[in-house]
Design a protein around this motif. Structure first.
Motif, PDB file in Angstrom:
ATOM      1  N   ALA A  85      -7.382   6.301   2.724  1.00 43.37           N
ATOM      2  CA  ALA A  85      -8.122   5.430   3.643  1.00 43.37           C
ATOM      3  C   ALA A  85      -8.390   6.151   4.965  1.00 43.37           C
ATOM      4  N   ALA A  86      -7.493   7.044   5.351  1.00 44.64           N
ATOM      5  CA  ALA A  86      -7.651   7.807   6.594  1.00 44.64           C
ATOM      6  C   ALA A  86      -8.399   9.118   6.368  1.00 44.64           C
ATOM      7  N   LYS A  87      -8.919   9.307   5.137  1.00 40.71           N
ATOM      8  CA  LYS A  87      -9.684  10.518   4.777  1.00 40.71           C
ATOM      9  C   LYS A  87      -8.841  11.792   4.774  1.00 40.71           C
ATOM     10  N   VAL A  88      -7.549  11.662   4.496  1.00 44.28           N
ATOM     11  CA  VAL A  88      -6.675  12.826   4.355  1.00 44.28           C
ATOM     12  C   VAL A  88      -6.802  13.309   2.918  1.00 44.28           C
ATOM     13  N   PRO A  89      -7.156  14.583   2.711  1.00 47.33           N
ATOM     14  CA  PRO A  89      -7.329  15.095   1.348  1.00 47.33           C
ATOM     15  C   PRO A  89      -6.050  14.975   0.512  1.00 47.33           C
ATOM     16  N   ASP A  90      -6.214  14.740  -0.786  1.00 47.59           N
ATOM     17  CA  ASP A  90      -5.055  14.614  -1.685  1.00 47.59           C
ATOM     18  C   ASP A  90      -4.198  15.871  -1.696  1.00 47.59           C
TER      19      ASP A  90
ATOM     20  N   MET B  71       0.850  -1.175   0.000  1.00 50.16           N
ATOM     21  CA  MET B  71       0.000   0.000   0.000  1.00 50.16           C
ATOM     22  C   MET B  71       0.896   1.240   0.000  1.00 50.16           C
ATOM     23  N   SER B  72       0.593   2.198  -0.839  1.00 54.15           N
ATOM     24  CA  SER B  72       1.378   3.431  -0.901  1.00 54.15           C
ATOM     25  C   SER B  72       0.915   4.406   0.181  1.00 54.15           C
ATOM     26  N   ASP B  73       1.745   5.410   0.425  1.00 48.97           N
ATOM     27  CA  ASP B  73       1.367   6.425   1.413  1.00 48.97           C
ATOM     28  C   ASP B  73       0.082   7.132   1.003  1.00 48.97           C
TER      29      ASP B  73
END
Length: 57
Positions: A9-14, A1-3
């Motif tokens: 998956a943790a809902k951190v915006p791109d 799995m990439s960062d």
């Protein structure tokens, strides 16, 4: 799995980039002060205490 996958998956915006531990802490304190939060001092652990920019807020 990439960062990036983990971030999604943790809902951190791109658009959220890398930040050191002190950067979000400084942003939070600045936002609180700008909103008029009545605070005369802030406590921090040794990681923030070594951050000159954080101590100068």
């Amino acid at each position: 799995m990439s960062d990036r996958e983990r971030c999604r998956a943790a809902k951190v915006p791109d658009e959220r980039g890398f930040a050191t531990k002190g950067e979000p802490a400084r942003d939070m304190v600045r936002r609180c002060l700008a909103a008029g939060l009545p605070a005369a001092w802030v406590t921090a652990d040794e990681a923030y205490g070594q951050d000159w920019n954080f101590r100068r807020l």
